[in-house]
Design a protein around this motif. Structure first.
Motif, PDB file in Angstrom:
ATOM      1  N   LYS A  67       0.858  -1.182   0.000  1.00 16.25           N
ATOM      2  CA  LYS A  67       0.000   0.000   0.000  1.00 16.25           C
ATOM      3  C   LYS A  67       0.896   1.234   0.000  1.00 16.25           C
ATOM      4  O   LYS A  67       2.064   1.160   0.357  1.00 16.25           O
ATOM      5  CB  LYS A  67      -0.931  -0.007   1.208  1.00 16.25           C
ATOM      6  CG  LYS A  67      -2.006  -1.098   1.127  1.00 16.25           C
ATOM      7  CD  LYS A  67      -3.055  -0.942   2.209  1.00 16.25           C
ATOM      8  CE  LYS A  67      -4.164  -1.966   2.039  1.00 16.25           C
ATOM      9  NZ  LYS A  67      -5.218  -1.823   3.085  1.00 16.25           N
ATOM     10  N   ASN A  68       0.318   2.385  -0.400  1.00 11.20           N
ATOM     11  CA  ASN A  68       1.135   3.586  -0.562  1.00 11.20           C
ATOM     12  C   ASN A  68       0.321   4.826  -0.257  1.00 11.20           C
ATOM     13  O   ASN A  68      -0.877   4.744   0.032  1.00 11.20           O
ATOM     14  CB  ASN A  68       1.702   3.636  -1.980  1.00 11.20           C
ATOM     15  CG  ASN A  68       0.596   3.784  -3.013  1.00 11.20           C
ATOM     16  OD1 ASN A  68       0.152   4.884  -3.319  1.00 11.20           O
ATOM     17  ND2 ASN A  68       0.118   2.652  -3.547  1.00 11.20           N
ATOM     18  N   ASN A  69       0.969   5.977  -0.353  1.00  9.11           N
ATOM     19  CA  ASN A  69       0.307   7.240  -0.013  1.00  9.11           C
ATOM     20  C   ASN A  69      -0.089   8.074  -1.236  1.00  9.11           C
ATOM     21  O   ASN A  69      -0.429   9.246  -1.093  1.00  9.11           O
ATOM     22  CB  ASN A  69       1.217   8.080   0.889  1.00  9.11           C
ATOM     23  CG  ASN A  69       2.487   8.552   0.170  1.00  9.11           C
ATOM     24  OD1 ASN A  69       2.898   7.960  -0.836  1.00  9.11           O
ATOM     25  ND2 ASN A  69       3.104   9.607   0.681  1.00  9.11           N
ATOM     26  N   ASP A  84      -2.070   6.516  -4.114  1.00  9.99           N
ATOM     27  CA  ASP A  84      -3.322   6.027  -4.684  1.00  9.99           C
ATOM     28  C   ASP A  84      -3.920   4.969  -3.754  1.00  9.99           C
ATOM     29  O   ASP A  84      -3.313   4.590  -2.756  1.00  9.99           O
ATOM     30  CB  ASP A  84      -3.135   5.480  -6.110  1.00  9.99           C
ATOM     31  CG  ASP A  84      -2.175   4.296  -6.174  1.00  9.99           C
ATOM     32  OD1 ASP A  84      -2.129   3.504  -5.211  1.00  9.99           O
ATOM     33  OD2 ASP A  84      -1.477   4.155  -7.196  1.00  9.99           O
ATOM     34  N   ASN A  85      -5.096   4.513  -4.077  1.00 15.49           N
ATOM     35  CA  ASN A  85      -5.781   3.524  -3.244  1.00 15.49           C
ATOM     36  C   ASN A  85      -5.637   2.102  -3.793  1.00 15.49           C
ATOM     37  O   ASN A  85      -6.415   1.216  -3.438  1.00 15.49           O
ATOM     38  CB  ASN A  85      -7.275   3.871  -3.141  1.00 15.49           C
ATOM     39  CG  ASN A  85      -7.522   5.162  -2.396  1.00 15.49           C
ATOM     40  OD1 ASN A  85      -6.856   5.431  -1.388  1.00 15.49           O
ATOM     41  ND2 ASN A  85      -8.463   5.959  -2.871  1.00 15.49           N
ATOM     42  N   LYS A  86      -4.654   1.880  -4.639  1.00 15.28           N
ATOM     43  CA  LYS A  86      -4.480   0.578  -5.273  1.00 15.28           C
ATOM     44  C   LYS A  86      -3.488  -0.286  -4.493  1.00 15.28           C
ATOM     45  O   LYS A  86      -2.592   0.224  -3.823  1.00 15.28           O
ATOM     46  CB  LYS A  86      -4.002   0.755  -6.707  1.00 15.28           C
ATOM     47  CG  LYS A  86      -4.999   1.502  -7.585  1.00 15.28           C
ATOM     48  CD  LYS A  86      -4.441   1.726  -8.984  1.00 15.28           C
ATOM     49  CE  LYS A  86      -5.429   2.490  -9.851  1.00 15.28           C
ATOM     50  NZ  LYS A  86      -4.902   2.747 -11.200  1.00 15.28           N
ATOM     51  N   GLU A  87      -3.656  -1.582  -4.609  1.00 13.08           N
ATOM     52  CA  GLU A  87      -2.741  -2.546  -3.994  1.00 13.08           C
ATOM     53  C   GLU A  87      -1.780  -3.038  -5.064  1.00 13.08           C
ATOM     54  O   GLU A  87      -2.148  -3.816  -5.941  1.00 13.08           O
ATOM     55  CB  GLU A  87      -3.527  -3.701  -3.378  1.00 13.08           C
ATOM     56  CG  GLU A  87      -4.426  -3.280  -2.230  1.00 13.08           C
ATOM     57  CD  GLU A  87      -5.279  -4.416  -1.687  1.00 13.08           C
ATOM     58  OE1 GLU A  87      -5.634  -5.315  -2.497  1.00 13.08           O
ATOM     59  OE2 GLU A  87      -5.586  -4.415  -0.491  1.00 13.08           O
ATOM     60  N   HIS A  88      -0.551  -2.567  -5.017  1.00 14.11           N
ATOM     61  CA  HIS A  88       0.466  -2.977  -5.975  1.00 14.11           C
ATOM     62  C   HIS A  88       1.207  -4.190  -5.422  1.00 14.11           C
ATOM     63  O   HIS A  88       1.203  -4.440  -4.211  1.00 14.11           O
ATOM     64  CB  HIS A  88       1.418  -1.821  -6.247  1.00 14.11           C
ATOM     65  CG  HIS A  88       0.727  -0.593  -6.766  1.00 14.11           C
ATOM     66  ND1 HIS A  88       0.446  -0.403  -8.100  1.00 14.11           N
ATOM     67  CD2 HIS A  88       0.243   0.505  -6.120  1.00 14.11           C
ATOM     68  CE1 HIS A  88      -0.181   0.762  -8.264  1.00 14.11           C
ATOM     69  NE2 HIS A  88      -0.313   1.331  -7.086  1.00 14.11           N
ATOM     70  N   ARG A 137      -0.525  -1.602 -10.715  1.00 14.97           N
ATOM     71  CA  ARG A 137      -1.931  -1.593 -11.113  1.00 14.97           C
ATOM     72  C   ARG A 137      -2.231  -0.322 -11.904  1.00 14.97           C
ATOM     73  O   ARG A 137      -2.975   0.549 -11.472  1.00 14.97           O
ATOM     74  CB  ARG A 137      -2.827  -1.682  -9.872  1.00 14.97           C
ATOM     75  CG  ARG A 137      -2.475  -2.818  -8.919  1.00 14.97           C
ATOM     76  CD  ARG A 137      -2.628  -4.187  -9.525  1.00 14.97           C
ATOM     77  NE  ARG A 137      -4.003  -4.483  -9.826  1.00 14.97           N
ATOM     78  CZ  ARG A 137      -4.862  -4.976  -8.924  1.00 14.97           C
ATOM     79  NH1 ARG A 137      -4.497  -5.206  -7.683  1.00 14.97           N
ATOM     80  NH2 ARG A 137      -6.101  -5.245  -9.277  1.00 14.97           N
TER      81      ARG A 137
END
Length: 386
Positions: free
Chosen positions: A146-148, A150-154, A265
């Motif tokens: 997870k990251n800061n 976007d809301n995508k799961e890479h 993603r």
């Protein structure tokens, strides 16, 4: 039949003019082969690998006129059925070969374009890691990030147990040893009854292994492509590239250095699946892939690779061998301050061009041609099949 045309003759007429990327329609089963065909389909119809029958098979007929025929290709798939899984496509003895690159100099083999880079890298955290066995015996570790931004799961698909995530292994307040094992922060293998993660208090593993003596891992930065990886699309070679990257990273010769597929993603070169499908319709109306994106008021390539850089750093990588034909990707993945250094570029050559399986179609040939002519990808035009 009253018309004087048999079912088999009608089938041949119907399939003569199908484009090369279509699977032929199923041939009608003659009455005299119905029984033998049934036994073959029961056993082989679900095979994904297309492997030959093992030696000593007793399913052949002594009469040439009643010889057992293999089941026809599926109506739902083209010549290949993704995922091929590592190790199936080409012999495991083949070694990936690359050329040294250096993005710090104009003649370093990284092209002339200067991709736009983020000023600072995104903040990322590996949430969970799990072992993924494959049908060929290869094992990989799937890391979800997870990251800061976007809301995508890479994802990072990691080959080799020595490549570990710093953010995953770091201790977290209030967690138990079971919590650590459940989210994948453990050493060795899990087994029923295990109670300790094997991690020391500082968060690093207890194996004593070091990456200093290992050669840089093979890395592929792969952008999600639902149509090419899941829907059997012959408009691009994305599914084949993902399978081939996994196969190369599964080679025994690559075991010591390991490999990483960073799966981002960012569908449709960053424009999303819905806009990508619109672009497909524009391509059917005569545009190439670049023109279609521009007509939809999108950049030719809207992807960003800052997340990939941050994920590779979290996995402890400072030098990598990059599996790509795109010179811009070399500069982009190195980060704004060359946090990572690409030491070698390994070409991603379509299997069909090498005569080792794969697939060809009118669409994918145009897709690759546009990549070369308009996007600067490093592929030899002379090898495009005609």
């Amino acid at each position: 039949m009253g018309s004087g045309v048999s079912r088999e003759q009608q089938w041949q007429q119907d399939t003569t003019n199908l484009p090369s990327f279509y699977s032929p329609r199923s041939r009608p089963v003659r009455d005299d082969e119905a029984d033998t065909r049934a036994s073959v389909v029961d056993r082989d119809a679900l095979s994904l690998s297309g492997a030959a029958q093992p030696a000593g098979s007793t399913t052949t007929s002594t009469s040439s006129s009643n010889a057992v025929q293999p089941p026809p290709p599926s109506l739902l798939s083209p010549a290949f059925t993704p995922p091929a899984t590592p190790g199936i496509a080409t012999p495991s003895s083949e070694q990936p070969r690359g050329v040294p690159v250096d993005s710090s100099i104009p003649s370093g083999g990284c092209g002339t374009k200067r991709p736009r880079l983020l000023e600072t890298l995104p903040a990322i955290q590996c949430i969970v890691r799990a072992r993924i066995p494959t049908v060929t015996g290869t094992e990989m570790f799937l890391h979800l990030y997870k990251n800061n931004v976007d809301n995508k799961e890479h994802l990072a698909i990691v080959f080799g147990p020595h490549i570990r995530s710093k953010s995953l292994d770091a201790p977290r307040e209030g967690e138990t040893e079971m919590d650590r094992m459940v989210r994948g922060a453990y050493t060795g293998r899990l087994y029923p009854g295990r109670t300790k993660s094997g991690m020391i208090s500082g968060g690093s593993d207890d194996t004593g292994e070091t990456s200093a003596a290992r050669s840089p891992p093979l890395v592929r930065i792969h952008s999600e492509c639902y149509t090419g990886e899941t829907a059997w699309s012959a408009r691009c070679d994305c599914g084949e590239q993902l399978d081939e990257a996994a196969r190369l990273m599964s080679l025994p010769s690559n075991a010591s250095s390991g490999g990483i597929i960073v799966y981002l993603r960012q569908e449709g070169r960053g424009i999303g699946l819905g806009e990508k499908l619109k672009a497909y319709n524009l391509q059917d109306l005569g545009s190439d892939t670049v023109e279609a994106n521009l007509l939809l008021r999108h950049p030719a390539d809207a992807r960003s690779y800052g997340l990939a850089t941050a994920m590779l750093l979290d996995l402890g990588q400072r030098e990598i061998r990059l599996l790509t034909n795109n010179p811009e990707k070399i500069r982009a993945v190195e980060g704004p301050n060359r946090e990572i250094r690409v030491t070698e570029r390994v070409a991603m050559v379509p299997l069909g061009w090498k005569g080792k399986g794969g697939f060809t179609s009118r669409e994918v040939e145009g897709y690759l041609k546009t990549k070369i002519e308009k996007m600067g990808h490093m592929l030899d035009m002379a090898t495009i099949p005609r």
